[in-house]
Design a protein around this motif. Structure first.
Motif, PDB file in Angstrom:
ATOM      1  N   VAL A 388       0.853  -1.186   0.000  1.00 45.20           N
ATOM      2  CA  VAL A 388       0.000   0.000   0.000  1.00 45.20           C
ATOM      3  C   VAL A 388       0.889   1.236   0.000  1.00 45.20           C
ATOM      4  CG1 VAL A 388      -0.202  -0.047   2.525  1.00 45.20           C
ATOM      5  CG2 VAL A 388      -1.936   1.153   1.182  1.00 45.20           C
ATOM      6  N   THR A 389       0.388   2.316  -0.609  1.00 44.96           N
ATOM      7  CA  THR A 389       1.192   3.526  -0.767  1.00 44.96           C
ATOM      8  C   THR A 389       0.568   4.743  -0.087  1.00 44.96           C
ATOM      9  OG1 THR A 389       2.034   2.696  -2.854  1.00 44.96           O
ATOM     10  CG2 THR A 389       2.279   5.040  -2.465  1.00 44.96           C
ATOM     11  N   HIS A 390      -0.739   4.907  -0.251  1.00 44.38           N
ATOM     12  CA  HIS A 390      -1.455   6.001   0.411  1.00 44.38           C
ATOM     13  C   HIS A 390      -2.709   5.428   1.057  1.00 44.38           C
ATOM     14  CE1 HIS A 390       0.948   9.309  -1.176  1.00 44.38           C
ATOM     15  NE2 HIS A 390       0.868   8.773  -2.378  1.00 44.38           N
ATOM     16  N   ALA A 391      -3.155   6.072   2.137  1.00 41.01           N
ATOM     17  CA  ALA A 391      -4.355   5.604   2.827  1.00 41.01           C
ATOM     18  C   ALA A 391      -5.305   6.768   3.053  1.00 41.01           C
ATOM     19  CB  ALA A 391      -3.986   4.969   4.167  1.00 41.01           C
ATOM     20  N   ASN A 392      -6.581   6.509   2.835  1.00 35.09           N
ATOM     21  CA  ASN A 392      -7.619   7.457   3.220  1.00 35.09           C
ATOM     22  C   ASN A 392      -8.095   7.038   4.607  1.00 35.09           C
ATOM     23  OD1 ASN A 392     -10.208   8.702   3.670  1.00 35.09           O
ATOM     24  ND2 ASN A 392     -10.324   9.129   1.482  1.00 35.09           N
ATOM     25  N   ILE A 393      -7.704   7.794   5.618  1.00 39.31           N
ATOM     26  CA  ILE A 393      -7.908   7.365   6.996  1.00 39.31           C
ATOM     27  C   ILE A 393      -9.374   7.386   7.421  1.00 39.31           C
ATOM     28  CG2 ILE A 393      -5.595   8.050   7.700  1.00 39.31           C
ATOM     29  CD1 ILE A 393      -6.809  10.586   8.903  1.00 39.31           C
ATOM     30  N   TYR A 394     -10.238   8.021   6.617  1.00 36.09           N
ATOM     31  CA  TYR A 394     -11.649   8.112   6.989  1.00 36.09           C
ATOM     32  C   TYR A 394     -12.523   7.070   6.304  1.00 36.09           C
ATOM     33  CZ  TYR A 394     -10.280  12.569   9.002  1.00 36.09           C
ATOM     34  OH  TYR A 394      -9.665  13.537   9.751  1.00 36.09           O
ATOM     35  N   THR A 395     -12.156   6.650   5.097  1.00 36.84           N
ATOM     36  CA  THR A 395     -13.038   5.761   4.330  1.00 36.84           C
ATOM     37  C   THR A 395     -12.442   4.383   4.060  1.00 36.84           C
ATOM     38  OG1 THR A 395     -12.226   6.454   2.148  1.00 36.84           O
ATOM     39  CG2 THR A 395     -13.976   7.788   3.162  1.00 36.84           C
ATOM     40  N   TYR A 602       7.967  -2.542   8.262  1.00 37.37           N
ATOM     41  CA  TYR A 602       7.023  -1.469   7.957  1.00 37.37           C
ATOM     42  C   TYR A 602       7.350  -0.815   6.623  1.00 37.37           C
ATOM     43  CZ  TYR A 602       5.623  -1.692  12.885  1.00 37.37           C
ATOM     44  OH  TYR A 602       5.164  -2.111  14.105  1.00 37.37           O
ATOM     45  N   PHE A 603       6.306  -0.236   5.996  1.00 38.52           N
ATOM     46  CA  PHE A 603       6.465   0.665   4.854  1.00 38.52           C
ATOM     47  C   PHE A 603       5.843   2.003   5.243  1.00 38.52           C
ATOM     48  CE2 PHE A 603       8.242  -2.606   2.786  1.00 38.52           C
ATOM     49  CZ  PHE A 603       7.746  -3.067   1.568  1.00 38.52           C
ATOM     50  N   LEU A 604       6.473   3.093   4.872  1.00 41.83           N
ATOM     51  CA  LEU A 604       5.917   4.413   5.154  1.00 41.83           C
ATOM     52  C   LEU A 604       4.788   4.725   4.176  1.00 41.83           C
ATOM     53  CD1 LEU A 604       6.285   7.037   6.866  1.00 41.83           C
ATOM     54  CD2 LEU A 604       7.600   7.935   4.943  1.00 41.83           C
ATOM     55  N   LEU A 605       3.712   5.301   4.698  1.00 42.07           N
ATOM     56  CA  LEU A 605       2.608   5.754   3.852  1.00 42.07           C
ATOM     57  C   LEU A 605       2.535   7.280   3.800  1.00 42.07           C
ATOM     58  CD1 LEU A 605      -0.251   3.304   4.922  1.00 42.07           C
ATOM     59  CD2 LEU A 605       1.526   3.011   3.190  1.00 42.07           C
ATOM     60  N   GLU A 606       2.705   7.922   4.939  1.00 43.74           N
ATOM     61  CA  GLU A 606       2.624   9.377   4.979  1.00 43.74           C
ATOM     62  C   GLU A 606       3.300   9.881   6.240  1.00 43.74           C
ATOM     63  OE1 GLU A 606       2.567  12.599   3.648  1.00 43.74           O
ATOM     64  OE2 GLU A 606       0.988  11.590   2.499  1.00 43.74           O
ATOM     65  N   GLU A 624       2.185  -2.123   8.405  1.00 41.00           N
ATOM     66  CA  GLU A 624       2.937  -3.244   8.961  1.00 41.00           C
ATOM     67  C   GLU A 624       2.943  -4.375   7.941  1.00 41.00           C
ATOM     68  OE1 GLU A 624       3.414  -5.892  13.058  1.00 41.00           O
ATOM     69  OE2 GLU A 624       1.726  -4.493  12.845  1.00 41.00           O
ATOM     70  N   ALA A 625       3.935  -4.339   7.067  1.00 44.02           N
ATOM     71  CA  ALA A 625       3.976  -5.262   5.936  1.00 44.02           C
ATOM     72  C   ALA A 625       4.319  -6.685   6.334  1.00 44.02           C
ATOM     73  CB  ALA A 625       4.988  -4.764   4.903  1.00 44.02           C
ATOM     74  N   GLY A 626       5.047  -6.851   7.448  1.00 46.58           N
ATOM     75  CA  GLY A 626       5.476  -8.186   7.843  1.00 46.58           C
ATOM     76  C   GLY A 626       4.400  -9.024   8.489  1.00 46.58           C
ATOM     77  N   LYS A 627       3.283  -8.420   8.840  1.00 44.15           N
ATOM     78  CA  LYS A 627       2.177  -9.148   9.467  1.00 44.15           C
ATOM     79  C   LYS A 627       1.521 -10.050   8.429  1.00 44.15           C
ATOM     80  CE  LYS A 627      -0.606  -9.462  13.160  1.00 44.15           C
ATOM     81  NZ  LYS A 627      -0.125  -9.857  14.498  1.00 44.15           N
ATOM     82  N   LEU A 628       1.390 -11.344   8.742  1.00 44.27           N
ATOM     83  CA  LEU A 628       0.848 -12.302   7.788  1.00 44.27           C
ATOM     84  C   LEU A 628      -0.664 -12.459   7.938  1.00 44.27           C
ATOM     85  CD1 LEU A 628       3.481 -15.199   7.712  1.00 44.27           C
ATOM     86  CD2 LEU A 628       3.487 -13.011   6.514  1.00 44.27           C
TER      87      LEU A 628
END
Length: 736
Positions: A388-395, A602-606, A624-628
């Motif tokens: 994932v690269t960007h997240a809309n924290i509300y929707t 982890y990967f940074l999103l913002e 948290e990319a390492g979580k399976l």
């Protein structure tokens, strides 16, 4: 009509000659300093084009003719409309964008075949779509397949065609009025006009489509969408370098007291309209690629003022009386970027009909209100990627880490919002996955010259497609279902006292299968260590010891607590983002190559956002990319989860790990991440293989064995339509 059928072979329709005669009498207008007469711009390739045998479509309604101009399409009121032989009838645009990429090839190789295009057009039509958009010149096979599809289809597909810029000159000068930029663009526009009329030869040039174009698809080209998304630097440099260029008077488009970049828009639009009218007596609706970063709305919460300080508005361009097809606006609108799509308080407070927060619809409503012409959402989409690269924290409408089910549901929701708010239509981004693509938070971790050769599920830009490409000639390499169906003796790798480990791979994942008698995977823990790089690694993890330094440990601890951990020295997130992430601190211990510290991945999103219009801070966002994720990737069962990482049933546990998660920059060449602490940045190094072990106990020494595989330049794949295709198929059928 199929190629080779003699009775269908015709020279350019005689009606075009009539249009040219009418033009000499009827067309008026001043010629600009940028305009050039047709005899002055004919190149050697165009002269060859005069000898081309053009295939013209049969059973096509004659275009509407007015004042010497013929046109099939018109932008009027709220919609684009199509001439049906007696009047212009409004249509709602329902379509897809189509790129040049396919697995194993970069787009400049133009490797998609006619057979593939023909199959794709059939599927797009069966989706109840009525439009396709392309960004630049396609190979001749595209136009031939498009032509043939429309000769037999019950309902035609219409085409939005784009133009491209010389990316080398754009990078070097950043000025739209640069002579090299304009020469390239004007030649590109001439080629595009000629080729849609089946009257063009383009000489070979590295990275570009070329060949003989002889299929007249002009009755199906509904409009031009010129150029690319223009960022603040490109627009600002153009404006600063050319302050004297504020007006332009053309035959079809004029600009008065505008910023230089909008004058550039006006000139290019006038040029393509003039060229097609001069040569073919035809015109069609016109627009320009645009996006929210350049909209004319105010966004007081925006934290990156420099990036969003530009305004580009097609409404500022004045059409002359000679331009009869009309202008329309075109925007790429996604729900998660730019940040103001969710940070604006008016948007985060907006509730749709069912009471849900709908920041996307709120923005769409704002945008449509500042336009008095048809507006097409020329791109919208959601990627079905693990990363994932960007997240809309509300929707939750995020750029990635969405299942195929979620992707389909969100595409339908966005298309409904586009329809309900009064737009002229929407074009889904995109038809097919594109393996060559990059994303800002992973591009530094991969080899750019090799991206097209493997399937990187952590890079969201590669997974917007409604058409997925599954590694393997017969579908998925391994179905995570707790069965050993896809495994054989050759995959057996090692055995411990009470369990065995099998390993296999494809161009997307490293696959592992554990077999253990009387297993209780819900309550038992297992550990799988990996030795990836010779430059660093830990000889221990908690109470476990290893016979060689280890860089990753896969901890399998039931359905909810399983994850992949990275040794801190090899943690790219720690190295790159500790200055932004207040929750982590890089110590001297972490910078020791042999330290025993392991981190979540982890990967940074913002980064942290300090909103400009109110006393509010949105904390740093990370993934948290390492979580399976526990689940099955079996397409044929109701529980199918495209994001599944592992599954167990009885004595068998199966897991798949994306190559990027193990710090591979290019698995096809066994290129891994190098020693970034020592090198001062990310760069690759190659290995012969990797070490893998297995432990079913918390203590003791784990012996790792080397696993190797063959390099590849091409990996076979299988096409598969994602669930979103069928969701949109149903929705499109119900839209007028």
């Amino acid at each position: 009509m199929l190629r080779g059928q003699e009775e269908g072979m015709k020279k350019t329709n005689g009606i075009k000659i009539l249009f040219l005669l009418l033009l000499a009498v009827c067309l008026t207008g001043c010629e600009s300093e940028y305009g050039r007469k047709i005899d002055e711009i004919k190149t050697a390739s165009e002269k060859k084009a005069e000898e081309i045998q053009t295939y013209t479509p049969e059973n096509v309604t004659a275009p509407y003719v007015q004042d010497g101009a013929a046109y099939y399409f018109k932008a009027q009121g709220q919609y684009l409309s199509v001439y049906n032989g007696s009047e212009f009838e409004d249509i709602y645009i329902k379509g897809v964008n189509l790129g040049l990429g396919k697995p194993g090839y970069f787009p400049g190789e133009t490797a998609v075949t006619k057979e593939e295009y023909a199959r794709w057009f059939q599927q797009i039509g069966e989706m109840n779509a009525n439009a396709v958009r392309v960004y630049t010149v396609q190979p001749p096979a595209f136009y031939e397949a498009f032509y043939e599809y429309n000769q037999t289809a019950d309902e035609p597909l219409y085409l939005f065609h784009g133009t491209w810029y010389d990316e080398t000159r754009l990078t070097e000068t950043g000025d739209a009025f640069d002579e090299g930029m304009q020469k390239y663009l004007y030649q590109d526009m001439e080629n595009i006009v000629d080729l849609i009329h089946g009257n063009c030869t383009i000489e070979q040039h590295p990275g570009k489509a070329s060949g003989i174009y002889q299929y007249d698809i002009s009755p199906y080209v509904i409009g031009w969408i010129l150029g690319i998304e223009s960022d603040a630097t490109f627009v600002s440099v153009t404006n600063e370098n050319n302050p004297e260029i504020t007006s332009y008077e053309g035959t079809y488009l004029c600009a008065e007291d505008l910023e230089p970049f909008e004058v550039f828009w006006t000139q290019t639009g006038d040029y393509i309209l003039s060229y097609e009218m001069d040569k073919y007596g035809m015109q069609r609706p016109l627009s320009y690629s645009n996006w929210p970063t350049a909209d004319v709305l105010e966004h007081p919460s925006e934290t990156m003022e420099e990036e969003y300080r530009i305004d580009l508005n097609v409404e500022n361009i004045e059409p002359t009386d000679a331009f009869l097809s009309g202008l329309f606006a075109s925007y790429h609108i996604y729900p998660y970027y730019p940040n103001f799509l969710y940070t604006e308080k008016a948007y985060s407070d907006y509730r749709d009909e069912d009471g849900s927060v709908n920041t996307y619809k709120a923005y769409l409503k704002d945008m449509i209100e500042v336009h008095d012409m048809p507006v097409v959402v020329a791109e919208f989409g959601i990627p079905a990627s693990r990363g994932v690269t960007h997240a809309n924290i509300y929707t939750g409408f995020d750029q990635g880490n969405k299942t195929e089910d979620e992707q389909g549901e969100m595409l339908v929701a966005m298309m409904q919002d586009i329809y309900d708010t009064g737009y002229a239509g929407g074009l889904v981004f995109t038809w097919q996955d594109e393996w060559f693509k990059r994303t800002w938070n992973t591009e530094g971790y991969t080899n750019p010259d090799r991206r097209a050769y493997w399937y990187d599920v952590m890079t969201c830009e590669q997974h917007f497609g409604l058409l997925d490409f599954i590694p393997g000639e017969n579908g998925a390499t391994v179905i995570l279902d707790g069965k050993a169906d896809e495994w054989n003796e050759d995959d057996f790798f090692l055995k411990t006292k009470d369990a065995s480990l099998s390993v296999k791979y494809d161009c997307a994942y490293l696959y592992l299968m554990i077999q253990k008698e009387n297993a209780h995977y819900d309550t038992e823990k297992l550990w799988i260590p990996f030795d990836i790089t010779p430059n660093s690694g830990s000889m221990s993890y908690e109470e476990l010891r290893f016979n060689k330094p280890v860089d990753f440990v896969l901890v399998l601890d039931g359905k909810e607590n399983s994850e992949l951990l990275v040794q801190s020295y090899y943690d790219r997130y720690q190295y790159e983002y500790d200055k932004y992430d207040k929750s982590i601190t890089t110590t001297s211990e972490m910078q020791r190559p042999d330290n025993t510290l392991f981190h979540s991945i982890y990967f940074l999103l913002e980064r942290e956002l300090v909103l400009q219009d109110r006393a509010e801070v949105i904390p740093l966002q990370r993934f948290e990319a390492g979580k399976l994720v526990f689940g099955t990737n079996d397409y044929d069962v109701k529980e199918y989860d495209s994001l599944a990482d592992f599954y167990y049933d009885g004595d068998i546990l199966e897991v798949r790990i994306p190559w990027l998660m193990l710090s591979f920059r290019d698995p096809s060449r066994k290129e891994i991440e190098g020693d970034f602490w020592r090198n001062g940045g990310f760069s690759g190094t190659t290995v012969e293989g990797i070490g893998i072990g297995l432990s079913t106990k918390e203590t003791g020494t784990v012996k790792l064995r080397e696993y190797q595989w063959e390099d590849w330049d091409y990996y076979p794949y299988t096409e598969r339509l994602r669930k979103g295709y069928y969701d949109l198929q149903k929705q499109f059928a119900g839209l007028p």
